[in-house]
Design an enzyme around this catalytic site. Structure first.
Site, PDB file in Angstrom:
ATOM      1  N   LYS A  38       0.832  -1.196   0.000  1.00  0.00           N
ATOM      2  CA  LYS A  38       0.000   0.000   0.000  1.00  0.00           C
ATOM      3  C   LYS A  38       0.870   1.251   0.000  1.00  0.00           C
ATOM      4  O   LYS A  38       2.081   1.186   0.222  1.00  0.00           O
ATOM      5  CB  LYS A  38      -0.926  -0.003   1.211  1.00  0.00           C
ATOM      6  CG  LYS A  38      -0.186   0.081   2.547  1.00  0.00           C
ATOM      7  CD  LYS A  38      -1.145   0.121   3.722  1.00  0.00           C
ATOM      8  CE  LYS A  38      -0.389   0.235   5.043  1.00  0.00           C
ATOM      9  NZ  LYS A  38      -1.286   0.370   6.195  1.00  0.00           N
ATOM     10  N   HIS A 169      -6.481  -6.136  12.710  1.00  0.00           N
ATOM     11  CA  HIS A 169      -5.271  -5.352  12.936  1.00  0.00           C
ATOM     12  C   HIS A 169      -5.042  -5.197  14.434  1.00  0.00           C
ATOM     13  O   HIS A 169      -5.996  -5.049  15.208  1.00  0.00           O
ATOM     14  CB  HIS A 169      -5.395  -3.958  12.299  1.00  0.00           C
ATOM     15  CG  HIS A 169      -5.026  -3.897  10.860  1.00  0.00           C
ATOM     16  ND1 HIS A 169      -5.898  -4.244   9.856  1.00  0.00           N
ATOM     17  CD2 HIS A 169      -3.881  -3.531  10.243  1.00  0.00           C
ATOM     18  CE1 HIS A 169      -5.304  -4.086   8.683  1.00  0.00           C
ATOM     19  NE2 HIS A 169      -4.078  -3.657   8.894  1.00  0.00           N
ATOM     20  N   TYR A 271      15.707  30.714   7.668  1.00  0.00           N
ATOM     21  CA  TYR A 271      14.669  31.570   8.213  1.00  0.00           C
ATOM     22  C   TYR A 271      14.727  31.663   9.731  1.00  0.00           C
ATOM     23  O   TYR A 271      14.899  30.667  10.428  1.00  0.00           O
ATOM     24  CB  TYR A 271      13.282  31.052   7.817  1.00  0.00           C
ATOM     25  CG  TYR A 271      12.965  31.175   6.351  1.00  0.00           C
ATOM     26  CD1 TYR A 271      13.023  32.396   5.697  1.00  0.00           C
ATOM     27  CD2 TYR A 271      12.578  30.053   5.625  1.00  0.00           C
ATOM     28  CE1 TYR A 271      12.720  32.506   4.346  1.00  0.00           C
ATOM     29  CE2 TYR A 271      12.268  30.140   4.273  1.00  0.00           C
ATOM     30  CZ  TYR A 271      12.343  31.379   3.637  1.00  0.00           C
ATOM     31  OH  TYR A 271      12.030  31.475   2.317  1.00  0.00           O
ATOM     32  N   ASP A 320      12.112  24.263  -0.237  1.00  0.00           N
ATOM     33  CA  ASP A 320      12.864  23.627  -1.315  1.00  0.00           C
ATOM     34  C   ASP A 320      14.327  23.363  -0.980  1.00  0.00           C
ATOM     35  O   ASP A 320      15.061  22.878  -1.836  1.00  0.00           O
ATOM     36  CB  ASP A 320      12.826  24.513  -2.570  1.00  0.00           C
ATOM     37  CG  ASP A 320      11.427  24.891  -2.965  1.00  0.00           C
ATOM     38  OD1 ASP A 320      10.652  23.984  -3.287  1.00  0.00           O
ATOM     39  OD2 ASP A 320      11.092  26.091  -2.925  1.00  0.00           O
TER      40      ASP A 320
END
Length: 387
Positions: A38, A169, A271, A320
């Site tokens: 998955k 589960h 920053y 980024d």
């Protein structure tokens, strides 16, 4: 892929996935292995990971979303595939046509699957998913399960469904010795007995996740259903790392240094200037950030590997890019690789190292890497090169 990605690459070792599955198959004894692929193979790539798992001895594949199961069929995979998390509107007819096994967790799902089967003209293969204590999706053990089983028997009589499996589960997947684990097993066994007494002919019972497969052979039953361990990471790091489990991490994330420059003492970095250099030093700019899946929580703590040495993210992770303080006189140059995580064999951080640094789990690290980072596949046939 068109153009060049500056977000580095994910190197996926398909041979490692195959080897990990062989290890899990060995631990499973006579039980089969359902490799869980998955979430795009836990970020490793859905189809390449599935093929590697099958080469390693998996006999089933498991997914959460029906679209993933249909993608596996479209790729030509014919092995048994189970899909277990659905919402109203799911294309169950396509699943029945493509011979995808479907988990049923609620009355509406059972009726929708039966309706789709009638339309297709063949019986749907159903696994009843029992909530034995997790409190998530699944029919609650007790009167709700009894009612659902009564309805499945009626639908079996008309030929629209065939109950072939039962699953659950664990609530404490990473704590195999927790008393709730044993309590859930007792409830599951009772649910299986009830289903069989009602006339269901179960082909497979499955409840063992990665942790149970590695630590408790008695829970293998007919199938084990490992996910994280398929990709070489320990689901129970408190009991030992991947090497302790005989696993090899398959994913390595690296990116080239985009810039290397000298900065003075006292220079604020990134920053908010949450990091200031203590001495004149050399910093490197790595062109990956939280848009690529680097956790912003890694600001100031995320481990990195550059030029044969461990470093830490300097200052805040940006959208980024991030910055690494390489130290005065570092010989690192533009283009040199910065490894965020890998198998750890050369001293580089692992996904588990990152998880511990930022207070999360390794699952999150490997599944969050974005599409901007291309995958490069090695160690498997055929060779896959997907953006």
């Amino acid at each position: 892929m068109t153009g060049q990605s500056f977000a580095g690459e994910l190197r996926i070792d398909l041979a490692a996935i195959s080897d990990n599955v062989r290890r899990l198959d060995e631990l499973a004894g006579s039980a089969g292995v359902m490799a869980v692929v998955k979430a795009g193979g836990y970020g490793h790539g859905l189809v390449p990971s599935a093929l590697a798992a099958l080469r390693g001895g998996a006999t089933w594949l498991g997914v959460a979303q029906l679209s993933e199961a249909l993608e596996l069929r479209a790729a030509g995979l014919t092995c048994p595939v189970l899909s277990w998390l659905h919402a109203p509107g799911a294309d169950f007819a396509a699943a029945v046509r493509e011979d995808v096994d479907l988990a049923v967790s609620a009355p509406w799902g059972l009726e929708a699957v039966a309706e789709a089967a009638r339309a297709v003209g063949r019986a749907a293969r159903v696994h009843v998913k029992v909530d034995t204590g997790l409190g998530r999706n699944g029919v609650l053990h007790g009167p709700a399960l009894t009612s659902l089983l009564d309805r499945t028997r009626a639908l079996e009589a008309e030929g629209s469904v065939r109950v072939v499996g039962m699953m659950q589960h664990f609530a404490y997947a990473d704590a195999p010795d927790h008393p709730e684990v044993r309590a859930q097993v007792v409830r599951f066994d009772a649910a299986v007995a009830e289903a069989e007494a009602a006339g269901c002919r179960l082909e497979v019972r499955h409840l063992a996740n990665s942790a149970a497969t590695l630590t408790n052979p008695s829970l293998a039953y007919d199938l084990v259903r490992p996910g994280l361990a398929v990709y070489g990471l320990s689901p129970v790091p408190s009991l030992g790392d991947h090497e302790h489990d005989g696993l090899t991490p398959a994913m390595t994330w690296s990116a080239p240094l985009a810039q290397v420059k000298d900065v003075p003492a006292g220079q604020g970095i990134s920053y908010g200037h949450t990091y200031r250099t203590e001495r004149a030093t050399r910093v490197g700019i790595v062109p990956v950030g939280y848009a690529d899946g680097v956790p912003r929580a890694g600001s100031g703590v995320g481990p990195l590997w550059v030029a044969g040495s461990r470093h830490t993210v300097a200052g805040r992770v940006c959208m980024d890019q991030l910055v690494v303080d390489l130290g005065p006189g570092s010989g690192a140059r533009e283009g040199d690789p910065c490894v965020l995580f890998g198998p750890g064999t050369q001293g580089e951080p692992t996904a588990q190292d990152w998880a511990e640094a930022i207070g999360t789990i390794s699952y999150e690290l490997i599944t969050r890497v974005g599409d901007r980072v291309p995958r490069r596949y090695v160690g498997g046939e055929p060779a896959w090169h997907l953006a």
